[in-house]
Design a protein around this motif. Structure first.
Motif, PDB file in Angstrom:
ATOM      1  N   ILE A 115      23.178   9.418  68.518  1.00 20.00           N
ATOM      2  CA  ILE A 115      24.408  10.208  68.673  1.00 20.00           C
ATOM      3  C   ILE A 115      24.357  11.486  67.856  1.00 20.00           C
ATOM      4  O   ILE A 115      23.714  11.544  66.801  1.00 20.00           O
ATOM      5  N   HIS A 116      25.038  12.500  68.361  1.00 24.32           N
ATOM      6  CA  HIS A 116      25.238  13.761  67.642  1.00 24.32           C
ATOM      7  C   HIS A 116      26.729  13.965  67.398  1.00 24.32           C
ATOM      8  O   HIS A 116      27.538  13.656  68.269  1.00 24.32           O
ATOM      9  N   GLY A 117      27.075  14.512  66.240  1.00 25.38           N
ATOM     10  CA  GLY A 117      28.456  14.924  65.973  1.00 25.38           C
ATOM     11  C   GLY A 117      28.450  16.244  65.237  1.00 25.38           C
ATOM     12  O   GLY A 117      27.612  16.453  64.349  1.00 25.38           O
ATOM     13  N   SER A 118      29.361  17.134  65.581  1.00 25.48           N
ATOM     14  CA  SER A 118      29.434  18.456  64.943  1.00 25.48           C
ATOM     15  C   SER A 118      29.539  18.326  63.424  1.00 25.48           C
ATOM     16  O   SER A 118      30.256  17.460  62.917  1.00 25.48           O
ATOM     17  N   ASP A 119      28.854  19.224  62.690  1.00 26.51           N
ATOM     18  CA  ASP A 119      28.856  19.128  61.229  1.00 26.51           C
ATOM     19  C   ASP A 119      29.928  19.969  60.543  1.00 26.51           C
ATOM     20  O   ASP A 119      30.079  19.896  59.336  1.00 26.51           O
ATOM     21  N   SER A 120      30.651  20.791  61.306  1.00 24.56           N
ATOM     22  CA  SER A 120      31.734  21.586  60.727  1.00 24.56           C
ATOM     23  C   SER A 120      32.669  22.012  61.860  1.00 24.56           C
ATOM     24  O   SER A 120      32.301  21.903  63.039  1.00 24.56           O
ATOM     25  N   VAL A 121      33.834  22.516  61.492  1.00 25.92           N
ATOM     26  CA  VAL A 121      34.786  22.990  62.503  1.00 25.92           C
ATOM     27  C   VAL A 121      34.188  24.175  63.262  1.00 25.92           C
ATOM     28  O   VAL A 121      34.324  24.270  64.490  1.00 25.92           O
ATOM     29  N   ALA A 122      33.460  25.041  62.558  1.00 26.53           N
ATOM     30  CA  ALA A 122      32.826  26.197  63.215  1.00 26.53           C
ATOM     31  C   ALA A 122      31.751  25.743  64.204  1.00 26.53           C
ATOM     32  O   ALA A 122      31.678  26.249  65.331  1.00 26.53           O
ATOM     33  N   SER A 123      30.912  24.771  63.799  1.00 25.82           N
ATOM     34  CA  SER A 123      29.901  24.229  64.718  1.00 25.82           C
ATOM     35  C   SER A 123      30.565  23.582  65.928  1.00 25.82           C
ATOM     36  O   SER A 123      30.088  23.711  67.056  1.00 25.82           O
ATOM     37  N   ALA A 124      31.648  22.869  65.693  1.00 23.35           N
ATOM     38  CA  ALA A 124      32.361  22.195  66.787  1.00 23.35           C
ATOM     39  C   ALA A 124      32.836  23.220  67.818  1.00 23.35           C
ATOM     40  O   ALA A 124      32.657  23.023  69.020  1.00 23.35           O
TER      41      ALA A 124
END
Ligand code: CMP
Length: 139
Positions: A115-124
């Motif tokens: 699985i992948h999950g965004s590492d910051s709000v900006a990356s998201a």
């Protein structure tokens, strides 16, 4: 504050039959699924998604793996979801991820970590715009 995060079940997670288990964990936690689709990513999409790893020795392997089969991409919304989704995922190396986390429970290899999950709000924000059209997201 209410945030959105981009999550992707990678080809190994789909092959292991973990789509339902992963969605269940986030739904039961209380996060809202505001977009969801399954696709085999193109090389172009994969290279953009992993752009920050372009210079790493494993970049080619990373791109060929993520394009090797179907990925289930989704967007979660909720209070503090970016950091919370990552806590539920565990750390990059599954052998160092705590039991109870997704990687801790279901993976061994760093290159096949489910699985992948965004590492910051900006990356998201960047990743959501890359993977989804505006009209694919619920208000
Ligand atoms: P992810 O969180 O999706 O973001 C970058 C990915 O690179 C990471 O998960 C791992 O799957 C992968 N990765 C990190 N380190 C290595 C490595 N040494 N060899 C292969 N893949 C790696």
């Amino acid at each position: 504050s209410v945030e959105r995060s981009f999550i992707a079940v990678k080809p190994d997670g789909v092959a292991k039959g973990l789509i339902g288990e992963i969605l269940k964990r986030y739904e039961q936690k209380g996060f809202r699924v505001v977009a969801l689709k399954q696709l085999v990513p193109t090389k172009e999409l994969a290279e953009k998604h992993y752009e920050e790893h372009k210079e790493r020795p494993f970049f080619g392997e990373l791109v060929s793996f993520i394009t090797s089969g179907p990925v289930v991409a989704f967007v979660l919304e909720g209070k503090g979801v970016v950091a919370a989704a990552r806590l539920m995922i565990g750390v990059t190396n599954p052998l160092l991820s705590n039991p109870g986390t997704i990687r801790g429970d279901y993976a061994i290899e760093v290159s096949k970590n489910i699985i992948h999950g965004s590492d910051s709000v900006a990356s998201a924000e960047r990743e959501i715009a890359l993977w989804f059209k505006t009209e694919e997201l619920l208000q």
